[in-house]
Design an enzyme around this catalytic site. Sequence first.
Site, mmCIF file in Angstrom:
data_model
loop_
_atom_site.group_PDB
_atom_site.id
_atom_site.type_symbol
_atom_site.label_atom_id
_atom_site.label_comp_id
_atom_site.label_asym_id
_atom_site.label_seq_id
_atom_site.Cartn_x
_atom_site.Cartn_y
_atom_site.Cartn_z
ATOM 1 N N HIS A 1 5.398 3.997 11.309
ATOM 2 C CA HIS A 1 5.824 4.948 11.018
ATOM 3 C C HIS A 1 4.783 6.185 11.340
ATOM 4 O O HIS A 1 3.969 6.359 12.189
ATOM 5 C CB HIS A 1 6.575 5.604 10.141
ATOM 6 C CG HIS A 1 5.396 4.154 8.823
ATOM 7 N ND1 HIS A 1 6.153 2.816 8.992
ATOM 8 C CD2 HIS A 1 4.818 4.323 7.694
ATOM 9 C CE1 HIS A 1 4.935 2.543 7.215
ATOM 10 N NE2 HIS A 1 4.510 3.867 7.270
ATOM 11 N N ASP B 1 7.833 -0.664 5.186
ATOM 12 C CA ASP B 1 6.316 -1.251 5.323
ATOM 13 C C ASP B 1 6.950 -2.193 5.372
ATOM 14 O O ASP B 1 7.821 -3.210 5.209
ATOM 15 C CB ASP B 1 5.163 -0.124 4.375
ATOM 16 C CG ASP B 1 5.501 -0.594 2.850
ATOM 17 O OD1 ASP B 1 6.925 -1.082 2.624
ATOM 18 O OD2 ASP B 1 5.201 -0.366 1.787
ATOM 19 N N TYR C 1 7.007 9.501 4.586
ATOM 20 C CA TYR C 1 6.623 7.777 3.274
ATOM 21 C C TYR C 1 4.623 8.081 3.753
ATOM 22 O O TYR C 1 4.732 8.393 4.154
ATOM 23 C CB TYR C 1 6.847 6.902 4.222
ATOM 24 C CG TYR C 1 6.802 6.013 3.402
ATOM 25 C CD1 TYR C 1 7.151 5.486 2.210
ATOM 26 C CD2 TYR C 1 5.638 4.394 4.300
ATOM 27 C CE1 TYR C 1 7.337 4.033 1.313
ATOM 28 C CE2 TYR C 1 6.146 2.940 3.400
ATOM 29 C CZ TYR C 1 6.372 2.968 2.156
ATOM 30 O OH TYR C 1 5.968 1.826 1.427
ATOM 31 N N ARG D 1 2.931 5.740 3.199
ATOM 32 C CA ARG D 1 1.851 4.000 3.026
ATOM 33 C C ARG D 1 1.512 4.763 4.149
ATOM 34 O O ARG D 1 2.219 4.278 5.367
ATOM 35 C CB ARG D 1 2.363 3.843 2.799
ATOM 36 C CG ARG D 1 1.857 3.203 1.328
ATOM 37 C CD ARG D 1 2.566 2.202 0.204
ATOM 38 N NE ARG D 1 2.173 2.234 -1.243
ATOM 39 C CZ ARG D 1 2.962 2.599 -2.393
ATOM 40 N NH1 ARG D 1 4.061 2.698 -1.764
ATOM 41 N NH2 ARG D 1 2.995 2.954 -3.932
ATOM 42 N N ASP E 1 12.143 0.221 1.368
ATOM 43 C CA ASP E 1 10.782 1.580 2.200
ATOM 44 C C ASP E 1 10.759 0.434 3.523
ATOM 45 O O ASP E 1 10.698 -0.780 3.772
ATOM 46 C CB ASP E 1 9.941 1.267 1.308
ATOM 47 C CG ASP E 1 9.440 2.120 0.375
ATOM 48 O OD1 ASP E 1 10.845 2.672 0.572
ATOM 49 O OD2 ASP E 1 8.644 2.371 -0.404
ATOM 50 N N GLU F 1 5.714 -4.600 2.221
ATOM 51 C CA GLU F 1 6.412 -4.762 1.394
ATOM 52 C C GLU F 1 8.323 -4.448 1.268
ATOM 53 O O GLU F 1 8.876 -5.585 0.155
ATOM 54 C CB GLU F 1 5.950 -3.780 0.082
ATOM 55 C CG GLU F 1 4.330 -4.094 -0.365
ATOM 56 C CD GLU F 1 4.052 -5.751 -0.717
ATOM 57 O OE1 GLU F 1 4.534 -6.649 -1.945
ATOM 58 O OE2 GLU F 1 3.042 -6.433 0.362
ATOM 59 N N GLU G 1 14.725 1.103 -3.197
ATOM 60 C CA GLU G 1 14.100 -0.190 -4.247
ATOM 61 C C GLU G 1 14.140 0.994 -5.654
ATOM 62 O O GLU G 1 13.534 0.288 -6.432
ATOM 63 C CB GLU G 1 12.194 0.051 -3.657
ATOM 64 C CG GLU G 1 12.685 -1.127 -2.353
ATOM 65 C CD GLU G 1 11.412 -1.290 -1.863
ATOM 66 O OE1 GLU G 1 9.900 -0.549 -2.498
ATOM 67 O OE2 GLU G 1 10.641 -0.695 -0.512
#
Length: 719
Positions: free
Chosen positions: A377, A119, A332, A334, A117, A121, A9
Amino acid sequence: MSKSLVIVESPAKAKTINKYLGSQYVVKSSVGHICDLPTAGSSTGEKAKPVSTKGLSAEEKNKIKAEKDRAALVKRMGIDPYHDWKANYQILPGKEKVVAELKSLAKKSDHVYLATDLDREGEAIAWHLREVIGGDDSRFSRVVFNEITKKAIEKAFQHPAHINMDQVNAQQTRRFLDRVVGFMVSPLLWKKVARGLSAGRVQSVALKLIIDRENEINAFKPEEYWTIDGTFKKGPRQFQASFYGMNGKKMKLATNDDVKNVLSHIEGDEFTVESVEKKERKRNAPLPYTTSSMQQDAANKINFRTRKTMMVAQQLYEGINIGSGVQGLITYMRTDSTRISPVAQNEAATFITDRFGEKYSKHGSRVRNASGAQDAHEAIRPSSVFNTPENIAKYLDKDQLKLYTLIWNRFVASQMTAAVFDTMSVKLEQNGVQFAANGSQVKFDGYLAIYNDSDKNKMLPDMEKGDIVKRVNTNPEQHFTQPPARYSEATLIKTLEENGVGRPSTYAPTIETIQKRYYVKLVSKRFEPTELGEIVNSLIVEFFPDIVNVKFTADMEAKLDDVEVGKEQWQKVIDEFYKPFEQEVAKAETEMEKIQIKDEPAGFGCEVCGSPMVIKLGRYGKFYACSNFPDCRHTQAIVKEIGVECPKCHKGQIIERKTKRNRLFYGCNRYPDCDFTSWDKPVGRSCPKCGQYLVEKKVRGGGKQVVCSNGDYEEEKVK
């Protein structure tokens, strides 16, 4: 030999990963999302041809109008609620070159690894990349890693997977729900209140929480109460105790008469130790950080705004050059999981045992996640516990070091044993009057060896039942109950999380949006609603009660989580929301009255045309404007004089001003002739030591203190 293409990303992430993969990989960044639904106001497709309604009945005309309105809505939103939620995704403006380059590289590569990533998104971005690049699905693999380290990257590429469509559908459902609310309610607010307003699922709940709290504060009626604190002496040692009750019953002191009654029963200074209770108490270490708990601690301990916390965490995750090369320093950021991998637990156990000794390590203990937490995660932790803050401080800027230290300390503490306290509770009695004293002492520091949470020892002298102690003094004090505090960023996030509203990635943008729309303002780091925010909230509460219903929003979050794990069918979830919501919008269209925010007379004339000036409410608060608009467009800021002469020119007056970011500062009203400015409020007096001007500063724990602007002098703190 052809190379493999790896797409991530962010450019910073691409740079870090590129160092870990061999020359057979080309690592490129998509620079975030490449596709999205059409932006508000964008036009897609051809315009519908006008349909003649001549000779048709009113019912037929209404039907044609309804179909036209539906078609216009579908076109505007980019999603079709009437045809199985078909979406019109488009390449984002400005991303055409990025997409063209990725397509070209993919053609030359034998395989494409989607390493966005981990998640929802990130999964959606991976899916969009695969769809846009096109070609045989077997050429694509999905790789995910919780930390950007050589070991984690190599392991991820050894075990590639496929795109998780359940996760993609969960992201799509959230995006579509937000689009429906935004694109159907916001135009209503534009029409009925003012342009530029917006509504949203999480944002509207956050706004209502702030306004409900303000209403509680306004309705609050303080109640008087009293306390009696006493100083007592056992042998040479003094200790504190507080009035508990009379004749064995706990008693509240509501008035001064109650206090006089208690004190009238005390004869002399000797009290008997009525009871002594000694216990051993354990306090467990805190859990490692989730996104929410990290945001709260960063706000409370290092004074970071939510957005800043996430920005700095992103930098630490994507990689910093620490001498031996670029490395991701944290996992990570989030996540709402508190799980820690066995590898990280083993590493922490080794570190803790080496530094503190084996009895400090709680290796092997398991942590249960909170109800509703997504366990895809880990918790936020350092990628290597051996990268201590002291060892890598020289490679980090001051903000990175502050946040990294917070994360590192919390993780290490979470893997340490409980602190053990010896506690002591004592009751003192004379003539039926009882005082209570509590004390504690750290018996074994455990996790407090690294994570001191300011729990000071307060030991009592050794006492036994029947001992006599002497009263040194008693101090009756009047108090009044206080209203609930306004929300800070940290307490608002905590409340949203506790109620199951939103997810880690939504808190920062939510808080930013309600400020940008001027629904709320930050005053002394606390949220206060504006007049505009109260108007918008009242309309949404009246016409769209589900949007601001905490339980409804939390239940929707739970359904999105079920979509993510394949328990719910995503179209069904969104249909159940949309059908009643569409009817609420139709009802609001006809029943919502237009709100006219009346201009207030300013009491003086326009300096350009002489017409009366008025006070208007705009997106950034109130301002003066000419009543002769649009013929005269003169406006000026509303300034407040504080009754203090300018300490620089001694001619002007100090006024309150605001920066473009709405931060308050003080300046001379003769600007630009006098350029005096100060973040702190001048008090109109000179420093008795150096003659510089004195200012009023806010101090920790509330209250204010007058200090010298030169830093040479300070007066007593005032509450």
